[in-house]
Design a protein around this motif. Structure first.
Motif, PDB file in Angstrom:
ATOM      1  N   ILE A 221       0.371  -1.707   0.308  1.00  0.00           N
ATOM      2  CA  ILE A 221      -0.318  -0.627  -0.400  1.00  0.00           C
ATOM      3  C   ILE A 221      -1.801  -0.958  -0.575  1.00  0.00           C
ATOM      4  O   ILE A 221      -2.657  -0.090  -0.410  1.00  0.00           O
ATOM      5  CB  ILE A 221       0.377  -0.340  -1.749  1.00  0.00           C
ATOM      6  CG1 ILE A 221       1.721   0.369  -1.483  1.00  0.00           C
ATOM      7  CG2 ILE A 221      -0.511   0.484  -2.664  1.00  0.00           C
ATOM      8  CD1 ILE A 221       2.608   0.504  -2.703  1.00  0.00           C
TER       9      ILE A 221
ATOM     10  N   TRP B   4      -0.204   4.258   0.243  1.00  0.00           N
ATOM     11  CA  TRP B   4       1.238   4.483   0.276  1.00  0.00           C
ATOM     12  C   TRP B   4       1.706   4.643   1.714  1.00  0.00           C
ATOM     13  O   TRP B   4       1.145   5.425   2.472  1.00  0.00           O
ATOM     14  CB  TRP B   4       1.639   5.714  -0.540  1.00  0.00           C
ATOM     15  CG  TRP B   4       3.120   5.865  -0.506  1.00  0.00           C
ATOM     16  CD1 TRP B   4       3.836   6.734   0.259  1.00  0.00           C
ATOM     17  CD2 TRP B   4       4.075   5.055  -1.187  1.00  0.00           C
ATOM     18  NE1 TRP B   4       5.186   6.527   0.089  1.00  0.00           N
ATOM     19  CE2 TRP B   4       5.354   5.494  -0.802  1.00  0.00           C
ATOM     20  CE3 TRP B   4       3.977   4.000  -2.087  1.00  0.00           C
ATOM     21  CZ2 TRP B   4       6.527   4.926  -1.289  1.00  0.00           C
ATOM     22  CZ3 TRP B   4       5.144   3.435  -2.572  1.00  0.00           C
ATOM     23  CH2 TRP B   4       6.398   3.889  -2.175  1.00  0.00           C
TER      24      TRP B   4
ATOM     25  N   TRP C 150      10.040   3.829   0.076  1.00  0.00           N
ATOM     26  CA  TRP C 150      10.528   4.310  -1.223  1.00  0.00           C
ATOM     27  C   TRP C 150      11.654   3.407  -1.736  1.00  0.00           C
ATOM     28  O   TRP C 150      11.680   3.050  -2.908  1.00  0.00           O
ATOM     29  CB  TRP C 150      11.014   5.766  -1.104  1.00  0.00           C
ATOM     30  CG  TRP C 150      11.957   6.104  -2.192  1.00  0.00           C
ATOM     31  CD1 TRP C 150      11.637   6.375  -3.495  1.00  0.00           C
ATOM     32  CD2 TRP C 150      13.386   6.128  -2.115  1.00  0.00           C
ATOM     33  NE1 TRP C 150      12.800   6.584  -4.217  1.00  0.00           N
ATOM     34  CE2 TRP C 150      13.879   6.440  -3.385  1.00  0.00           C
ATOM     35  CE3 TRP C 150      14.301   5.928  -1.081  1.00  0.00           C
ATOM     36  CZ2 TRP C 150      15.239   6.551  -3.660  1.00  0.00           C
ATOM     37  CZ3 TRP C 150      15.643   6.047  -1.350  1.00  0.00           C
ATOM     38  CH2 TRP C 150      16.100   6.347  -2.624  1.00  0.00           C
TER      39      TRP C 150
ATOM     40  N   ALA D 254      10.302   0.305  -3.262  1.00  0.00           N
ATOM     41  CA  ALA D 254       9.681   0.600  -4.561  1.00  0.00           C
ATOM     42  C   ALA D 254      10.759   0.886  -5.607  1.00  0.00           C
ATOM     43  O   ALA D 254      10.660   0.446  -6.754  1.00  0.00           O
ATOM     44  CB  ALA D 254       8.728   1.789  -4.433  1.00  0.00           C
TER      45      ALA D 254
ATOM     46  N   ALA E 155       3.430   2.735  -7.917  1.00  0.00           N
ATOM     47  CA  ALA E 155       4.029   3.283  -6.700  1.00  0.00           C
ATOM     48  C   ALA E 155       4.404   4.749  -6.902  1.00  0.00           C
ATOM     49  O   ALA E 155       4.205   5.578  -6.004  1.00  0.00           O
ATOM     50  CB  ALA E 155       5.253   2.468  -6.299  1.00  0.00           C
TER      51      ALA E 155
ATOM     52  N   LEU F 113       1.309   6.901  -6.558  1.00  0.00           N
ATOM     53  CA  LEU F 113       0.920   7.000  -5.147  1.00  0.00           C
ATOM     54  C   LEU F 113       1.891   7.895  -4.378  1.00  0.00           C
ATOM     55  O   LEU F 113       1.485   8.679  -3.510  1.00  0.00           O
ATOM     56  CB  LEU F 113       0.878   5.601  -4.520  1.00  0.00           C
ATOM     57  CG  LEU F 113      -0.199   4.667  -5.063  1.00  0.00           C
ATOM     58  CD1 LEU F 113       0.016   3.255  -4.545  1.00  0.00           C
ATOM     59  CD2 LEU F 113      -1.588   5.182  -4.715  1.00  0.00           C
ATOM     60  N   LEU F 114       3.161   7.784  -4.694  1.00  0.00           N
ATOM     61  CA  LEU F 114       4.185   8.599  -4.049  1.00  0.00           C
ATOM     62  C   LEU F 114       3.981  10.078  -4.374  1.00  0.00           C
ATOM     63  O   LEU F 114       4.101  10.940  -3.496  1.00  0.00           O
ATOM     64  CB  LEU F 114       5.563   8.112  -4.485  1.00  0.00           C
ATOM     65  CG  LEU F 114       6.779   8.731  -3.822  1.00  0.00           C
ATOM     66  CD1 LEU F 114       6.721   8.626  -2.307  1.00  0.00           C
ATOM     67  CD2 LEU F 114       8.048   8.046  -4.342  1.00  0.00           C
TER      68      LEU F 114
END
Length: 165
Positions: A48, A53, A68, A71, A84, A87-88
């Motif tokens: 990252i 991401w 994903w 994370a 995370a 960012l997602l």
């Protein structure tokens, strides 16, 4: 532009993540899983920092799913999980990640903070594995509405799948 090396590394790490979880289910010993999770979390933090991401554009559909997953399993680093998640969310808004990933990670972050989940994705059970049940859910009357908006199946269907019916 697609980064095939990064996608391949994500795949290897996701396979290792899942193998560790299968081992815990058999042995009830989570030490190896925690080691793998910590290693994957440190690695994903670095990815990252270098790339942002790892969404579909960078690592493809499978790679984005696997990023994903790593994370989601970064439970030993709650501050990183929250980062995370932000960012997602940005990646989803840009069409570069799946809304359902936001739903799962949102619930994971909330449950870890001792708060009710929003989408009903997180379950718990007794230490012997009995009494599988969802963690508390905020506004349960509108749960299916929220789940549908994120591309998730109805809660009752998910519950049957979680229980193996």
């Amino acid at each position: 532009m697609m980064n095939y090396g990064l996608a391949a590394e994500l795949h290897c790490r996701a396979e290792e993540d899942q193998a560790a979880r299968r081992l815990v289910a058999k042995t009830h010993d989570g030490r190896e899983m925690r080691r793998i999770d910590a290693d994957n979390t440190a690695w994903l933090k670095q990815v990252i920092a270098e790339h942002g991401w790892p969404g579909v554009t960078l690592v493809g559909e499978q790679g984005a799913e696997e990023a994903w997953l790593l994370a989601q399993h970064a439970d030993l680093a709650p501050a990183f999980q929250r980062q995370a998640l932000e960012l997602l969310k940005t990646a989803v808004a840009a069409g570069d990640a799946s809304p359902r990933h936001v739903a799962y990670l949102t619930d994971r972050v909330l449950v870890a903070a001792g708060e009710p989940q929003v989408y009903g994705t997180q379950y718990t059970h007794e230490s012997d594995g009995s009494n599988l049940r969802p963690q508390p859910v905020a506004d349960p009357d509108r749960l299916d509405e929220r789940r549908t908006a994120m591309g998730l199946e109805p809660a009752a269907e998910y519950d049957r799948r979680m229980r193996g019916y």
